[in-house]
Design an enzyme around this catalytic site. Structure first.
Site, PDB file in Angstrom:
ATOM      1  N   VAL A 107       0.845  -1.205   0.000  1.00 47.83           N
ATOM      2  CA  VAL A 107       0.000   0.000   0.000  1.00 47.83           C
ATOM      3  C   VAL A 107       0.880   1.255   0.000  1.00 47.83           C
ATOM      4  CG1 VAL A 107      -1.752   1.241   1.354  1.00 47.83           C
ATOM      5  CG2 VAL A 107      -1.807  -1.236   1.228  1.00 47.83           C
ATOM      6  N   SER A 113      -1.672   0.158  -5.866  1.00 41.46           N
ATOM      7  CA  SER A 113      -2.484  -0.723  -5.015  1.00 41.46           C
ATOM      8  C   SER A 113      -3.957  -0.294  -4.959  1.00 41.46           C
ATOM      9  CB  SER A 113      -1.839  -0.773  -3.622  1.00 41.46           C
ATOM     10  OG  SER A 113      -2.755  -0.631  -2.624  1.00 41.46           O
ATOM     11  N   ASP A 157      -3.102   5.419 -13.609  1.00 42.60           N
ATOM     12  CA  ASP A 157      -3.007   4.166 -12.843  1.00 42.60           C
ATOM     13  C   ASP A 157      -4.167   3.228 -13.182  1.00 42.60           C
ATOM     14  OD1 ASP A 157      -0.920   5.512 -11.674  1.00 42.60           O
ATOM     15  OD2 ASP A 157      -1.528   5.131  -9.609  1.00 42.60           O
TER      16      ASP A 157
HETATM   17  C1  MEV Z   1       0.820   8.283 -10.070  1.00 40.49           C
HETATM   18  O1  MEV Z   1       1.041   6.936 -10.426  1.00 40.49           O
HETATM   19  C2  MEV Z   1       1.350   9.198 -11.131  1.00 40.49           C
HETATM   20  C3  MEV Z   1       1.189  10.703 -10.851  1.00 40.49           C
HETATM   21  O2  MEV Z   1       1.513  11.348 -12.081  1.00 40.49           O
HETATM   22  C4  MEV Z   1      -0.205  11.071 -10.428  1.00 40.49           C
HETATM   23  C5  MEV Z   1      -1.235  10.877 -11.517  1.00 40.49           C
HETATM   24  O3  MEV Z   1      -0.899  10.821 -12.689  1.00 40.49           O
HETATM   25  O4  MEV Z   1      -2.418  10.813 -11.157  1.00 40.49           O
HETATM   26  C6  MEV Z   1       2.165  11.174  -9.791  1.00 40.49           C
END
Ligand code: MEV
Length: 318
Positions: A107, A113, A157
């Site tokens: 996490v 996650s 993500d």
């Molecule tokens: C998160 O995996 C990647 C960031 O660019 C945030 C996002 O794109 O939402 C830090």
């Protein structure tokens, strides 16, 4: 009958943070690291809450009823999935069920996650009623939860996890699946320092609001790295890609989202022969990735990361 669905972890090859501001990014699935959700029918006789879903998450010691704790991420994804499919307890085919969720993905380690848990929960809920979700719908449902809990996510993500393929992602556009991407011998090191993505993303936003011009320049620089990385990935140019990963890490240091722990693991990987190394995702802790030349080099880098204090190391053909 029990229904089990799963979703993988993810890593950002390049472009994080700038992707929130419309620049492109590349994300890769990590199929060996997964979250799983099982929907199990509950006998209706003597059931206290036949119209509700019981959520069971042993990893975090949680057991609760979805409609009674509507703000919780798993409750939200389950109720939103049912609403999206138009399934209500009044329907003839409604069956009370428990949803048990377990995850091997650490996490707050920037390995996706939260999105993986949302996606497997949405899939299991839908599959329980014989209504499999498309990757696009699973991604959209998970994005709503990401928005509630992470402020201003780009959506990268949930997209890469739902499609479980390398993706070229530009916020607001349909993702492009990079089906010709080279398989990369990756070594992923987790600093063991958990940080909510919300914090570095919020800090970058505050800096951008204070003084947009230099931040926009840094985002442009990262966007250019992403374009070059895409070409290297599709051409199988691993040394070129490694150099771009190093440049991307330096640019993220410039955004102040790296951390001593991440810099140390990247340095250890490079010293051990990695073609390139960078932090991944939100930063300030969480995970980094190193690109190895081959499996033998990956083993050397793996050992070096452990010696440098990585809490976990995993290898992937991302
Ligand atoms: C998160 O995996 C990647 C960031 O660019 C945030 C996002 O794109 O939402 C830090």
């Amino acid at each position: 009958m029990n229904v089990t669905e799963s979703a993988c972890a993810k890593i950002i090859l390049c472009g994080e943070h700038a992707v929130v501001y419309g620049r492109p990014a590349i994300a890769l699935p990590l199929p060996d690291l997964r979250a799983r959700a099982t929907a199990s029918p509950r006998p209706a006789a003597h059931d206290m809450h036949p119209d509700d879903v019981e959520i069971i998450a042993p990893d975090i010691g949680a057991r609760y009823w979805a409609r009674q704790q509507p703000g919780r991420p798993l409750a939200t994804i389950v109720t939103n999935t049912l609403a999206f499919l138009g399934i209500t307890p009044e329907d003839a085919n409604w069956r009370p069920f428990n949803l048990t969720v377990q995850s091997d993905i650490p996490v707050s380690s920037n390995l996706g996650s939260g999105a993986a848990v949302s996606i497997c929960a949405a899939r299991a809920t839908a599959a329980f009623f014989g209504r499999p979700l498309s990757a696009t719908d699973a991604s959209a449902l998970a994005f709503e939860v990401e928005r509630m809990h992470h402020g201003t996510p780009s959506g990268i993500d949930n997209t890469v996890i739902a499609h479980e393929q390398p993706v070229w992602f530009i916020r607001g556009n349909a993702p492009e699946i990079l089906s010709g991407a080279a398989h990369l011998p990756l070594v992923i090191g987790d600093t063991g320092r958990s940080v909510s993505t919300r914090i570095p993303v919020g800090d970058v936003r505050a800096a951008w609001q204070r003084d947009p011009t230099p931040m926009e320049q840094r985002f442009d620089e990262i966007g250019a790295i992403a374009h070059a990385a895409r070409a290297a990935l599709l051409a199988g140019d691993l040394p070129g890609l490694g150099a771009l990963m190093n440049a991307n890490h330096a640019a993220l240091q410039g955004l102040t989202v790296s951390a001593d722990s991440l810099d140390a693991l990247c340095e250890a990987a490079r010293t051990a022969g990695a073609l390139g190394a960078k932090m991944s995702g939100g930063g300030r802790g969480g995970a980094m990735l190193a690109l190895a030349r081959d499996a033998a080099d990956a083993a050397t880098i793996d050992a070096a990361l452990r010696a440098a204090g990585a809490a976990r190391v995993l290898r992937s053909q991302g």
